[in-house]
Every structure is written in C-alpha cells, then in structure tokens.
Design a protein around this motif. Sequence first.
Motif, mmCIF file in Angstrom:
data_model
loop_
_atom_site.group_PDB
_atom_site.id
_atom_site.type_symbol
_atom_site.label_atom_id
_atom_site.label_comp_id
_atom_site.label_asym_id
_atom_site.label_seq_id
_atom_site.Cartn_x
_atom_site.Cartn_y
_atom_site.Cartn_z
ATOM 1 N N ILE A 21 0.845 -1.206 0.000
ATOM 2 C CA ILE A 21 0.000 0.000 0.000
ATOM 3 C C ILE A 21 0.873 1.246 0.000
ATOM 4 C CG2 ILE A 21 -1.691 1.307 1.349
ATOM 5 C CD1 ILE A 21 -2.897 -1.381 2.159
ATOM 6 N N GLN A 55 1.154 4.145 -2.790
ATOM 7 C CA GLN A 55 1.036 5.584 -2.496
ATOM 8 C C GLN A 55 2.238 6.346 -3.044
ATOM 9 O OE1 GLN A 55 0.111 5.228 1.883
ATOM 10 N NE2 GLN A 55 -1.008 7.086 1.408
ATOM 11 N N GLU A 60 2.059 9.362 -5.721
ATOM 12 C CA GLU A 60 2.585 10.693 -5.422
ATOM 13 C C GLU A 60 3.723 11.041 -6.379
ATOM 14 O OE1 GLU A 60 0.958 12.684 -3.128
ATOM 15 O OE2 GLU A 60 2.194 14.173 -4.101
ATOM 16 N N THR A 71 2.242 12.524 -9.470
ATOM 17 C CA THR A 71 1.860 13.926 -9.254
ATOM 18 C C THR A 71 3.103 14.805 -9.206
ATOM 19 O OG1 THR A 71 0.061 13.072 -7.916
ATOM 20 C CG2 THR A 71 0.490 15.419 -7.740
ATOM 21 N N LEU A 123 4.023 17.958 -11.575
ATOM 22 C CA LEU A 123 4.237 19.295 -11.018
ATOM 23 C C LEU A 123 5.626 19.832 -11.355
ATOM 24 C CD1 LEU A 123 2.474 18.728 -7.584
ATOM 25 C CD2 LEU A 123 1.700 20.227 -9.411
ATOM 26 N N ASN A 142 0.608 28.774 -7.544
ATOM 27 C CA ASN A 142 -0.216 27.620 -7.169
ATOM 28 C C ASN A 142 0.522 26.309 -7.405
ATOM 29 O OD1 ASN A 142 -2.620 28.583 -6.122
ATOM 30 N ND2 ASN A 142 -3.480 28.982 -8.137
ATOM 31 N N THR A 185 3.727 25.882 -7.722
ATOM 32 C CA THR A 185 4.904 25.784 -6.851
ATOM 33 C C THR A 185 4.495 25.295 -5.457
ATOM 34 O OG1 THR A 185 5.887 27.612 -8.065
ATOM 35 C CG2 THR A 185 6.913 27.063 -5.972
ATOM 36 N N ALA A 186 3.365 25.819 -4.963
ATOM 37 C CA ALA A 186 2.879 25.374 -3.650
ATOM 38 C C ALA A 186 2.501 23.893 -3.700
ATOM 39 C CB ALA A 186 1.683 26.216 -3.218
ATOM 40 N N GLU A 187 1.852 23.496 -4.788
ATOM 41 C CA GLU A 187 1.487 22.080 -4.952
ATOM 42 C C GLU A 187 2.749 21.220 -4.978
ATOM 43 O OE1 GLU A 187 -1.256 20.227 -5.274
ATOM 44 O OE2 GLU A 187 -2.797 21.785 -5.232
ATOM 45 N N THR A 245 5.640 21.933 -3.583
ATOM 46 C CA THR A 245 6.190 21.876 -2.219
ATOM 47 C C THR A 245 5.448 20.819 -1.404
ATOM 48 O OG1 THR A 245 6.603 24.243 -2.368
ATOM 49 C CG2 THR A 245 6.721 23.279 -0.174
ATOM 50 N N ALA A 246 4.105 20.849 -1.502
ATOM 51 C CA ALA A 246 3.292 19.867 -0.756
ATOM 52 C C ALA A 246 3.620 18.450 -1.222
ATOM 53 C CB ALA A 246 1.821 20.163 -0.950
ATOM 54 N N SER A 247 3.750 18.293 -2.523
ATOM 55 C CA SER A 247 4.036 16.959 -3.072
ATOM 56 C C SER A 247 5.406 16.465 -2.601
ATOM 57 C CB SER A 247 3.981 17.018 -4.599
ATOM 58 O OG SER A 247 4.273 15.770 -5.140
ATOM 59 N N LEU A 275 6.913 17.293 0.137
ATOM 60 C CA LEU A 275 6.804 16.964 1.566
ATOM 61 C C LEU A 275 6.158 15.595 1.749
ATOM 62 C CD1 LEU A 275 5.601 20.411 2.994
ATOM 63 C CD2 LEU A 275 7.729 19.253 3.557
ATOM 64 N N VAL A 276 5.070 15.372 1.009
ATOM 65 C CA VAL A 276 4.349 14.096 1.144
ATOM 66 C C VAL A 276 5.228 12.941 0.666
ATOM 67 C CG1 VAL A 276 2.365 12.777 0.304
ATOM 68 C CG2 VAL A 276 2.062 15.139 1.010
ATOM 69 N N GLN A 321 7.826 12.168 3.160
ATOM 70 C CA GLN A 321 7.206 11.463 4.290
ATOM 71 C C GLN A 321 6.977 9.991 3.948
ATOM 72 O OE1 GLN A 321 6.253 12.854 7.143
ATOM 73 N NE2 GLN A 321 4.544 11.705 7.998
ATOM 74 N N LEU A 349 1.195 16.300 7.979
ATOM 75 C CA LEU A 349 2.063 15.231 7.463
ATOM 76 C C LEU A 349 2.099 14.046 8.424
ATOM 77 C CD1 LEU A 349 4.977 17.322 5.981
ATOM 78 C CD2 LEU A 349 3.494 15.791 4.723
ATOM 79 N N HIS A 388 2.026 31.491 0.383
ATOM 80 C CA HIS A 388 2.613 30.230 -0.106
ATOM 81 C C HIS A 388 2.304 29.088 0.856
ATOM 82 C CE1 HIS A 388 5.399 27.512 -2.074
ATOM 83 N NE2 HIS A 388 5.968 27.299 -0.911
ATOM 84 N N ARG A 440 -1.222 28.008 0.646
ATOM 85 C CA ARG A 440 -1.449 27.179 -0.553
ATOM 86 C C ARG A 440 -0.934 25.759 -0.327
ATOM 87 N NH1 ARG A 440 -0.023 31.955 -4.807
ATOM 88 N NH2 ARG A 440 -2.092 32.153 -5.689
ATOM 89 N N VAL A 441 0.237 25.665 0.309
ATOM 90 C CA VAL A 441 0.810 24.338 0.596
ATOM 91 C C VAL A 441 -0.139 23.583 1.529
ATOM 92 C CG1 VAL A 441 2.721 23.122 1.706
ATOM 93 C CG2 VAL A 441 3.194 25.059 0.233
ATOM 94 N N ALA A 467 -3.023 22.227 -0.343
ATOM 95 C CA ALA A 467 -2.629 21.034 -1.115
ATOM 96 C C ALA A 467 -2.492 19.818 -0.192
ATOM 97 C CB ALA A 467 -1.324 21.299 -1.849
ATOM 98 N N LEU A 468 -1.935 20.033 0.988
ATOM 99 C CA LEU A 468 -1.773 18.923 1.940
ATOM 100 C C LEU A 468 -3.126 18.441 2.455
ATOM 101 C CD1 LEU A 468 1.313 20.096 4.031
ATOM 102 C CD2 LEU A 468 1.234 18.195 2.440
ATOM 103 N N ARG A 472 -4.681 16.318 -0.113
ATOM 104 C CA ARG A 472 -4.081 14.975 -0.140
ATOM 105 C C ARG A 472 -4.574 14.129 1.039
ATOM 106 N NH1 ARG A 472 -0.797 17.762 -3.062
ATOM 107 N NH2 ARG A 472 0.449 16.769 -4.697
#
Lengths: 458, 165
Positions: free
Chosen positions: A73, A77, A81, A84, A88, A392, A394-396, A398-400, A402-403, A406, B51, B115, B118-119, B122-123, B126
């Motif tokens: 699993i 994931q 990710e 994505t 991005l 937008n 760039t923020a996505e 950054t989130a991606s 981080l995820v 993780q 997270l 920023h 926005r992050v 997005a989190l 997810r």
Amino acid sequence: MSSLNASLATALSGLISEQGAMATTTNNVANANTPGYSRQVPVLVSSDPTVVDPLTFGSGVTLQSIESIRDPILESQIQQETQTNGQLNSLVSALQQTQVNFTSSTGDIGTAITNFFDSVNQLSTNPSDLSLRQDVLTAAGNLATAFNTTSNNLTAQTANIDQNVVQSVGQINTLTQQIAQLNGQISNLQNVGESAGSFIDQRTQAIDQLSNLVDVSVIPSDNTLTLTTGNGTPLVIGQTAFQLQTQPILSGLHDVYAQGTDITSSIVSGELGGQLQARDQQIPAIQTQLNTLAAGLANAVNTVQAGGFDLNGVQGTNLFNPPPVSGVGAAASLSVAITDPSLIAASSDGTPGSNGNAEALYALNSGAVVSGESPTDYYSGIVFNVGNATSNVTAEQTASNLVLQQLNDQNSAVSGVSLDEEAANLVQYQQAYSASAQVITAINDMMYAVVNMATLTG
Amino acid sequence: MDFSGFGTGRVEADEEMSDTHGDNGLIVIQTCLALMRELEDSLRSSQTALLARDAAGTERCSREQVRLWQLLKALTGNPGSPAIISASRESRCESPPSAAELAELLCAAAIRVQHLARVQLALLRRSHQFLNVLANWMADPETPYCPPQTAGGGPGYAAHAHRGF
C-alpha cells in the motif's frame, strides 16, 4: 528413540539454516545503501517431526524462503505521489520559464504599452513636432517587437517542451521493456518456488521511475504485473511491453499514440502529463490572451487613426498592420505599417496644430478596448494569471515533495536496512551456528564412545 | 502573543502608548507584521501536523489560524480600534524601523503566508484523498481486514470501518 545419526542430521540442519540466515543478513548489510533495496528476512520453519511410537522427535529446521519486507500500500502511495510530483515538476519548470517573459523589464509588453501611450501623450502637447512623431513611431515599433518577442519565446518554449515529450515517450518505452523482462524473470523464479526479492526490488524501482514519467496503474496478477496508463491503455502485460509512439500533427507538435490510438489528452500525470498540460493548455492560453491584447490594441489604434488627419491634412491610415481577423498569430505578427512620422493622425480637424486625435489615441490607454478592459489592465491580468498559476503549482510541488519525503521515510522504516538490527541478527545467528556446532561435537564424542564400547565388547 | 485581553482593561494603558508613538499607521503595520509572523509559525506547525496525520494538532492549528485571521481582518478593517491598539503593544519594537522597511517586511511575510496557505490547502486535499482511499479500502468486502479489539474485548473503533463506512 531417535538415533545419534538423526540427531546429527538435526544439528546439521541448524548449521545450514543459520548459515543461510547469516548470508541473508550479510546481503542486507551489503545493500544498506542500495537505492530501492528492500531488506530481506530468512523464513525458518521447523522440519517435519519423526514419530518413534509413542514419541515424536523434532527433525531440525529448514530455511524455507528468504522474503523481502515491503508494504504494497505504501509502495502504491509512493507511485501515485511520484506521478503527481513528476507532473508538477514539469509544470513548475514550464511556468517559471514562461513567467520570465512577463517580469518587469525594459523590453516587456507592459513597459512597451506604457512607453507607447507616454509618447502619444507627449505628441499631444506639440502635434506638429516631427521628433515627437518619430518617438511615437519608435515606441509603436518597440511595442510590436515586445509582442513579437514574447510570442516567439512562447512558441520556442512550446517546441522545446515538445522535444521533451518525445524524449519522455522514449524513456517510457525503455522502462516498460525493462519491466516486461523483469516480469519474466520474477515469474520464472516464483514458478519454481524461488525467492525473486532482488528482481522485485528492481521492478519496483523501474515502476517508480515510470510513475515519474506517466500516470500508471499497477494491476497485480499471478506472479506478474500488468501496467496501464490512467485511462487503461496497456503498457505492460506480463512479459509483453506495448510501445508508445509519437507522431507529428498539423501544428508540427507530436501527439502520443498507443496501438494507433491517440492517447495524448488522456495522459494527465507524470512528467509527460505535465509537459502536455504546459504545451497544450497553459502556454496556448497565454498565447491566446496575448493575441487578444495585440489585436484589440492594434485595431483600436487603427480605428482612432482612421478618424483623424495626418500632418498633411490627409485622413489617417493604419499605424499597425491589421492583425488577422481570427486574432490567431496577432502578437507574433504585430508590426508598424508606416515609416513616415508625418502620417500619424494627431489632428482631429486636419490642421497641423490640432491635437484632438492624439488625445483620443492617448485615451485608449484607459479605455475599454480589449475585452472590456484597458490594455494595461488586460496585460496586468495576463501577468497575474501567469504569476498565480506559477505560485499555485509551486505550492502544490512543495506539498508533493513533503508528502513524497514522508512516504519514502515511512517506506525506509519498513523496507530499509537497519545496520543495528542486522548487527544484532548477526550475533544471534552466529551464536545459533556455534551451538549447532557444539551439538555436532557432542554427538561426535558420543559416537566415539559408542565405537570404543563396541571395540571393548568385541 | 496573547490577544485574549482584547477590549479589556489593557486598552487604557495601550492608549497611552499610542499617544506616545503618535503614528497609528506604523503601529498597524507593526501589529500586522507580528500577526503575520505568528500565522506563518502556525501554518508551519499545521503542515507538520498534517504530514504526521495528527488530527488534534491540525485542529488546534486551524483554530489558531482562524483567530489570527480574524485579528488581521479587524486590524485592516478598523486600525484605530482599541483592540488593535491593545494588540500593537505586543509588537512594539525597541528601535522601530521605518514605515517603508516595515511595509517591505510585511509584504514579504504576506507572500510567505500565502505560499504556506497554498501548501496547506494542497496537503489538506491529499489528506482528504488518503482518507477516501483508506475508507474504500477498509470497506472492501474482499479485503482481509479484521477490526482490532478494544481492551475490554468489544469491537473497537474500526468496527465502524466495516462495510458502509
């Protein structure tokens, strides 16, 4: 009662199994830093017991298999990710390049529009001044050049991204071929009951790389995997890889085909998805807005020109060559139609001193001439859209990141090699091996005693 | 920073401070900046909580962000209000920088907050997707999923996750 020979065999099974377990630990330690390696564990099972009525004696241990520790699993994931993330990365890269065209500089469209209307404003203070008229022509030329340059830059960027699309498809084909081969190797080993851990690791890594390029669905089946794109187009079925092709279309760009079907619009993730999104959606949308601005501005200026009179008292002609009626290519082809500064229609009544039409030209600066907005406001809207889209994405991203970090950390905790744990295992297996060896020594002594006893009695 | 004393007895003392400074605009910018920094810290904390799938931490940070946002709204809506003057006491600097420097700092802080927001969005998206996947996975009758037992032996929380979750 079990014989000494049986006990010897039992002790020997311990030696062999512990040796196998130590080999597994050694392999884990050796691969502690190998990317994509999943730690392996020996699976030891008790051998079938021997029944010597009425007693049952154990017959030792068997190293049944060596298993790789993985969490399917979590791996799934990570693959999702990664898709994505790839998309991005492509989008951020494309949008950042696009944004450069709209950052404030001496050559950008916004500055050129401002300079053009400033020069017209200056002309209205002295409409018969030839040098001021020349300034207007120069500013108009600069404005046209700014539109041409920006539009051409975007076209060049589109062509570059198109080359990347072709390269990505090539990489996808290489990886699917590799995965199909690995499917075969894994299947062959598993069919004869062998462990295929390292091949599975290689395949997982190849799927991760593929996920970075394109949206992939992984469907496990007997000892093998089927890979499809997000919309179900097969990429790998068992040991067969299905190649994707690129073919040029009318625009000169390349579409992606699978078994003769155009699947371009169905690819949404991975680097390829991001490249296609930038090439076919983001940049064309900006080009369309630029064309609207260029056509709207040129037509508005030409209309005002036609309503006034030049320095010779003749009705004004077009300042800009008329843009295409459809507006397509207006920004790339915008050009100044006149070279003689006296042809600028600054006068509203035909007299050289009149500035009525120059003021009307200047009024376009704040007039609703491009889709109900002033040229400056419309251009600001384009800049905002590009900046907002970049922020937008760039923020996505950054989130991606981080995820993904993780998830990779979690995966390392499950599948990664812990050198401390392996060191402890090594000691444990070593002690078990020594103990089995001691048992063999003891049995040897006992056998010696038995043989001596036989000699004495004989 | 604690702004819980808004509209309370602290106001009188702070009005004094306001008179001393005599520049309400500067105070507003300083307060905004302090709130922005606090919002930035809170957004970073909620990022970590999201997270780590720490629902309680996420909830706590969200409440904090709402509170800070309301303060910012009040500040920009009515910069002369006693509440704002009270809040500004917290952000007073020993050697206050110029308004231009503060405005620049505020602008940079706003960009960072935007920023981070926005992050966070997005989190959150997810996390929502992950919960949907998890719920579907747990609800699948084919999945060999066994609800854990509570200490008392009765069905635990996961019993709710059985079909129809």
